[in-house]
Enzyme design. Structure first.
Site, PDB file in Angstrom:
ATOM      1  N   LYS A  60       0.428  -1.258   0.167  1.00  0.00           N
ATOM      2  CA  LYS A  60       0.281  -0.057   0.090  1.00  0.00           C
ATOM      3  C   LYS A  60       0.963   1.201   0.046  1.00  0.00           C
ATOM      4  O   LYS A  60       2.096   1.523   0.275  1.00  0.00           O
ATOM      5  CB  LYS A  60      -0.665  -0.163   1.084  1.00  0.00           C
ATOM      6  N   SER A  79      -9.763   1.769   3.079  1.00  0.00           N
ATOM      7  CA  SER A  79      -8.623   2.821   1.626  1.00  0.00           C
ATOM      8  C   SER A  79      -8.106   1.389   1.488  1.00  0.00           C
ATOM      9  O   SER A  79      -7.101   2.134  -0.033  1.00  0.00           O
ATOM     10  CB  SER A  79      -8.063   3.644   2.705  1.00  0.00           C
ATOM     11  N   SER A 100      -9.904  -0.339   6.697  1.00  0.00           N
ATOM     12  CA  SER A 100      -9.536  -0.278   5.381  1.00  0.00           C
ATOM     13  C   SER A 100      -8.386  -1.372   4.486  1.00  0.00           C
ATOM     14  O   SER A 100      -8.660  -1.284   3.967  1.00  0.00           O
ATOM     15  CB  SER A 100      -8.771   0.876   5.193  1.00  0.00           C
TER      16      SER A 100
END
Lengths: 490, 489
Positions: B78, B153, B177
């Site tokens: 990420k 996210s 997330s």
């Protein structure tokens, strides 16, 4: 200055830079004076994702300081973020302590100069210390020599500070000065801070208000900043008191504001009012767990505490029989106290001891020359052992006090031992009765008129004869013996 | 290698048996990325050169017999895990071009385990969002339906794993997330206990809630990857100094006699029927495997969202203060003065959701409001945690839906923050309580969109929920389904 109709209410906030090797939350060096931004890392420069790790040594220093000011150590304290934007604050927040500081409820006793007695000292006053907390220092913005921009040096960012907050117990500028000296001396004794106000490693803000004498409630206070010496703290408070009294007496009101002291103009100006005050939005620092301190840790630190200024002063009075003034002066710094103790010990070793003469030589003769030449006691050209030996020479009548001053001046120049100087220059006191008697006879013969006048009752002339004999012997004759012989022969 | 659903376990076995080399495997994934990423936009940055270099090193390590289960496995990070010398954007214009001079601890540990980092995945800006639509680098599409969101996210990581653009990926989870995107893309993702995985070098959103974790195809893979990133880190003072169990070794103990709590509060209004029935089916699988399902209550579930939307923005407003245009990242052009530099750099560098949360957080911390909001939220947080403490007195784990529904359409909730926030209604209290939670696939809805269920464990009991998930995955095959991407490649 304020009139007798008013009194001050003063509280001081001291920021003391701790003498740790590394910063409060990263491993960067705290050394002063390095090339700009050479002592920085992602943590103290506020890079994304990095995290603070607490410096244990800084915690120990704060606990020791807390114990020294008779404070209570919180077994659980908490770090908090103080949020504001400034280029020298790379995180956009300062890590500090807010609701739960590590030290609370302390106090120190200061000695008042008003009504002081040299022998017994002045009356004591207790000044409360609300709290001591740890926080990080900010960096420095540099504006000089740059057009249209400013530079930022982050070397100081993250250096550990102790903020020491007093109760509003201080009532005069002098008390403020004494309080500052006391705290500075304590942190220096502990090796927690070098106490250097000019360099900014020991800083003070003063909260000052005045009220009518006898009135219970406090007036509105102003916060004074940029006070970079104890003298400036006192002067700024005096100025502020006068300013507030003028305001009140002319029907005005004191407003809560932050004022900046200008030491060259000897006045302060408003920096920001209450409306412009920051809202710091404090909240517990989520990157650090609560700080837990165990009783064992506190006890271990307590066991290793050095003798503190108050205790040392008391001991000097008892052990060396010094008056309050000398004891206070000599224990003003640990190094000076150590120096004195070595002098006194050397004198004692040499035979007869006289702590008062020793104290006098350190406190008066040595300090005068050191101050005149801006030399630190640690770098004194006259070693404590040499000074002790010089004092010993006086006490055992090898040299007179007058000659001793000459010898001392040479010692200060050359760093040589007093015995060597005295021997080389032939300065030993003449204690041979025959030799002195010969000189006395010579003088009396030469000044027959004065002898007659003396015998007619003008006994004040004794001093004249002594002087003549001393002159003739180049000061080496024992003054005591000269006096005795003259009295006998006259 | 045309399979999108290769697992770490399978790839690792093949590498060890020399059926494939790490370089070949890496090339295959880079090929898939080249073919598919343009449509899916899972990656912000692909670092081919470093990936191939790491793959070569992995092959050498395998040859020497020193491989770990992660050696040679192509993964993605990420884009908020700092990677030394490689752009780390956090989905924001603010950090466009920012190359950190350090690695996050998670990055370091995965590098040390021999994993091959293919690149950095897209995400909601500063991890604020549930759809990856707030990214400055464009929306990421759900491989199961390109018109739908991949969750957020960590949407880029989820889409990359689901589309076979990497074998596994890292994610972070502040309010759901990892779990919510895992659920809506049909993969398995785990948010560890707060403090299990170091946050050092993980760009902060809300420090007291953020936790990094693995996003994989299976519980078995999740255990392998968690093993390599978990453990105490002296650089993170909130990381727990406790031993890390052998997660893989504990997977196969079965769930006979385990009590799984089912909170009534999580099956009420707002839950889509398809999700409800998928979980009902899953309950049967658990019961058949010998677990006992117990109805429980988590009475403070209802205050989780308001509590979260005070604490998280408060911390974020402070964490994001460092992006001021002074030291790194975006700086506005020709500022008039310092104030102008600050306000324009931040106004131009941040997107609207980030600005919304900074304003929210600034407000709740301001003088006069702190007690009413932040302090009360902290109290509520404690009550939420107490709910779980009480529940765990009688059950070993808790089962809930991961999300109220399956993937929604791109743009559907973009302008309705409250609806968007409700996507995390079942996951948020797990962060507030600091507990481990994971999402795993348990079916599909009428639109062939994946459904996820959530398992919540006792503090530090990742092994417990992984074991339940693994038992489930031995009995079902939802986790091995892959989207058909033949049409877009």
């Amino acid at each position: 200055m304020i009139s007798d109709n008013y009194e001050y209410v003063i509280g001081l906030e001291i920021h003391a830079q701790m003498l740790t090797r590394s910063k409060l939350f990263c491993g960067c060096s705290t050394q002063f004076g390095a090339t700009a931004n050479s002592q920085t890392c992602p943590v103290c420069s506020g890079f994304p994702g990095v995290l603070p790790v607490l410096n244990r040594e800084a915690v120990n220093m704060t606990i020791r300081t807390g114990l020294a000011i008779n404070g209570q150590v919180r077994l659980m304290s908490e770090f908090a973020r103080k949020n504001y934007f400034y280029p020298d604050l790379p995180n956009g927040y300062q890590i500090s302590q807010f609701e739960l500081p590590i030290i609370e409820h302390g106090h120190v006793n200061i000695e008042l100069t008003k009504g002081a007695d040299k022998k017994k000292g002045g009356p004591m006053k207790r000044i409360g210390i609300t709290r001591i907390h740890m926080e990080v220092d900010a960096g420095k913005n540099i504006h000089e020599g740059i057009v249209g921009a400013s530079w930022v040096d982050l070397n100081r960012t993250g250096v550990p500070l102790m903020e020491i907050v007093s109760e509003p117990d201080i009532r005069t500028p002098e008390e403020a000065g004494e309080y500052l000296k006391k705290i500075r001396s304590i942190v220096r004794y502990l090796g927690a801070c070098d106490g250097n106000m000019e360099q900014g490693s020991f800083r003070c803000d003063a909260n000052v208000s005045i009220r009518r004498t006898g009135q219970a409630e406090f007036g509105t206070r102003a916060e004074l900043k940029n006070l970079n010496s104890i003298r400036n703290v006192m002067r700024a408070i005096e100025y502020e008191g006068g300013r507030q009294e003028d305001l009140l007496e002319s029907g005005g009101k004191v407003i809560q504001e932050t004022r900046l002291w200008d030491p060259t103009k000897n006045e302060s100006r408003s920096m920001r009012g209450k409306e412009e005050a920051h809202d710091y939005r404090y909240f517990p620092e989520p990157d650090l767990p609560p700080l837990i301190v165990t009783e064992e840790r506190i006890e271990q630190l307590r066991a290793k505490m050095p003798e503190l200024p108050d205790d040392k002063k008391e001991r000097f009075r008892e052990q060396y029989g010094l008056n309050a003034y000398d004891a206070g002066l000599l224990t003003g710094s640990q190094r000076l106290a150590n120096y004195y103790e070595t002098v006194a010990e050397t004198v004692t070793k040499a035979g007869k001891s006289d702590n008062k003469i020793a104290a006098n030589w350190v406190a008066v003769e040595l300090l005068a020359l050191l101050n005149k030449n801006s030399i630190d006691i640690d770098k004194s050209p006259v070693s404590a052992v040499n000074l002790g030996n010089l004092v010993a020479l006086i006490i055992n009548n090898t040299i007179s006090g007058k000659i001793a001053k000459e010898v001392f001046a040479i010692m200060f120049e050359t760093g040589e031992a007093p015995g060597k100087i005295v021997k080389e220059k032939g300065l030993e006191q003449v204690t041979d009765t025959g030799a002195i008697e010969a000189e006395v006879d010579q003088v009396l013969k030469k000044h027959a008129k004065e002898v007659e006048a003396y015998r007619d009752g003008k006994t004040k002339l004794l001093g004249f004869f002594v002087g003549q004999v001393m002159k003739a012997t180049k000061g080496k004759a024992s003054p005591k013996m000269v006096n005795e012989l003259l009295r006998k022969k006259l | 290698m045309e399979r999108a659903n290769l697992t770490i376990k399978e790839a690792s076995d093949q590498l060890k048996e020399r059926k494939i080399s790490a370089v070949e495997l890496t090339r295959a994934y880079l090929g898939r990325i080249n073919a598919l990423n343009e449509k899916i936009n899972a990656y912000v940055t692909v670092d081919e050169q470093s990936a191939l270099k790491a793959a070569e090193a992995a092959d050498a390590r395998i040859a020497k017999g020193e491989a770990t289960p992660m050696t040679g496995i192509p993964i993605a990070h990420k884009d908020l895990f700092c990677t030394e010398g490689v752009q780390t954007t956090c989905g924001s214009r603010m950090l466009k071009g920012f190359k950190p001079p350090y690695d996050a601890t998670v990055t370091t540990r995965l590098k040390e385990s021999g994993a091959v980092i293919l690149g950095k995945t897209n995400m909601d800006e500063f991890a604020m969002g549930s759809s990856t639509e707030t990214s400055y680098y464009g929306v990421t599409r759900n491989p199961w339906d390109l018109e739908r969101i991949p969750g957020g996210s960590s949407g880029g990581s989820a889409a990359a794993v689901a589309a076979g653009l990497c074998v596994a990926a890292t994610g972070t989870d502040t309010g759901g997330s990892i779990r919510q995107p895992a659920a809506v893309t049909g993969i398995t993702g785990l948010k560890p206990t707060y403090g299990r995985v170091s946050r050092y070098g993980m760009i902060a959103f809300a420090s007291s809630l953020d936790q990094g974790g693995p996003m994989c195809r299976t519980a078995e893979d999740t255990a392998i990857m968690l093993q390599s990133i978990a453990g105490h880190d002296a650089k993170d003072s909130t990381s727990l100094n406790i031993e890390t169990p052998d997660f893989s070794a504990l997977l196969n103990k079965g769930i006979k006699g385990l009590k799984i709590g089912v909170p009534t509060e999580c099956f009420g209004e707002g839950l889509e029927d398809d999700v409800r029935s998928a979980i009902d089916e899953a309950k049967k699988v658990f019961a058949d495997a010998g677990a006992e399902l117990v109805t429980i209550s988590l009475p403070y579930t209802g205050v989780a969202i308001p509590t979260y939307y005070i604490i998280a923005p408060a911390e974020a407003s402070s964490n994001l203060a460092r992006y001021d245009g002074v030291k790194f990242g975006y700086r506005c052009e020709n500022p008039n003065d310092l104030q102008d530099l600050y306000s324009r750099s931040r106004a131009e560098g941040f997107g609207s959701e980030v600005k919304r949360r900074i304003m929210l957080g600034t407000y709740v911390l301001s003088s006069g409001y702190y007690d009413a909001y932040y302090r009360r939220a902290q109290k509520a947080r404690r009550l939420i945690a107490n709910d779980f403490t009480k529940a765990f007195e009688s059950v070993d784990a808790v089962l809930t839906p991961t999300t109220p529904g399956t993937a929604f359409k791109l743009g559907e909730k973009k302008d309705d923050p409250v609806q968007m926030y409700l996507s995390d209604i079942y996951t948020i209290n797990v962060n507030l309580a600091g507990l481990p939670g994971m999402s795993l696939p348990c079916g599909f809805d009428g639109n062939n969109l994946p459904i996820g269920m959530q398992l919540i464990g006792k503090p530090l009991d990742e092994a417990g929920i992984l074991r339940i998930a693994h038992t489930y995955q031995k009995e079902t095959d939802w986790h091995s389904k892959a989207p058909d991407l033949s049409g877009i490649a």
